[in-house]
Each structure stands twice: as structure tokens, then as C-alpha cells.
Design a protein around this motif. Structure first.
Motif, PDB file in Angstrom:
ATOM      1  N   TYR A 139       0.827  -1.203   0.000  1.00 26.96           N
ATOM      2  CA  TYR A 139       0.000   0.000   0.000  1.00 26.96           C
ATOM      3  C   TYR A 139       0.864   1.257   0.000  1.00 26.96           C
ATOM      4  N   ARG A 180      -4.990   8.596  -1.731  1.00 26.54           N
ATOM      5  CA  ARG A 180      -5.556   7.516  -0.922  1.00 26.54           C
ATOM      6  C   ARG A 180      -6.622   6.747  -1.703  1.00 26.54           C
ATOM      7  N   SER A 222      -6.096   2.881  -2.802  1.00 30.17           N
ATOM      8  CA  SER A 222      -7.066   1.918  -2.269  1.00 30.17           C
ATOM      9  C   SER A 222      -7.849   1.214  -3.367  1.00 30.17           C
ATOM     10  N   SER A 223      -8.020   1.874  -4.499  1.00 26.94           N
ATOM     11  CA  SER A 223      -8.788   1.246  -5.571  1.00 26.94           C
ATOM     12  C   SER A 223      -7.961   0.266  -6.398  1.00 26.94           C
TER      13      SER A 223
END
Length: 78
Positions: free
Chosen positions: A27, A66, A70-71
Motif C-alpha cells: 500500500y 488515498r 485503495s482502488s
């Protein structure tokens, strides 16, 4: 004759921690990449900006990054 697999105590917890650590590292790597892209897009003239839906310039840079990170992360864990 049946084989019995007795798991060591705490084994599942260590696996979950390792997976969580791997997810967070992935991430943050993707977050850093999209942060560089978002800053580059903000610095480019409006007519030269690429059309990236998640990085549209309507929200703060950190919120856009973000959302973009996140996608795309779930695709790495399919």
C-alpha cells in the motif's frame, strides 16, 4: 491411518501479521507512486494533464492519492 496436523499455537496470528505487513508495504509503495503522479499532474498545465479519474484535482492531493491507492491494491491480491 489418518494424519493429524496440529498447528502450533500462535501460528495463525503470525501469518496474519505477515500478511498485514506485506499489505501495508504494498500500500505505501503504491501510495508513494500515486503521490508522485498526483503532484506531477498538479504542476502540469491544465491542458496537458492526463485524464486520470481518481486524480482529477477536485479534492486534496492526499485524498486523491488515498482513493487511487485503495482502488488498485485489491488487484494485486487476486
Amino acid at each position: 491411518m489418518a494424519v493429524i496436523d496440529i498447528a502450533r499455537p500462535g501460528h495463525d496470528r503470525r501469518e496474519r501479521r505477515a500478511e498485514y505487513r506485506e499489505y501495508r508495504l504494498t500500500y505505501f509503495g503504491v501510495f508513494a507512486f500515486f503521490l508522485i503522479v498526483a503532484v506531477g499532474l498538479r504542476l502540469a498545465p491544465r491542458r496537458m494533464r492526463a485524464s486520470v479519474p481518481a486524480l482529477s484535482g477536485q479534492r486534496s492531493i492526499l485524498t486523491e492519492v488515498r482513493v487511487a491507492a485503495s482502488s488498485c491494491i485489491p488487484f494485486a491480491y487476486r
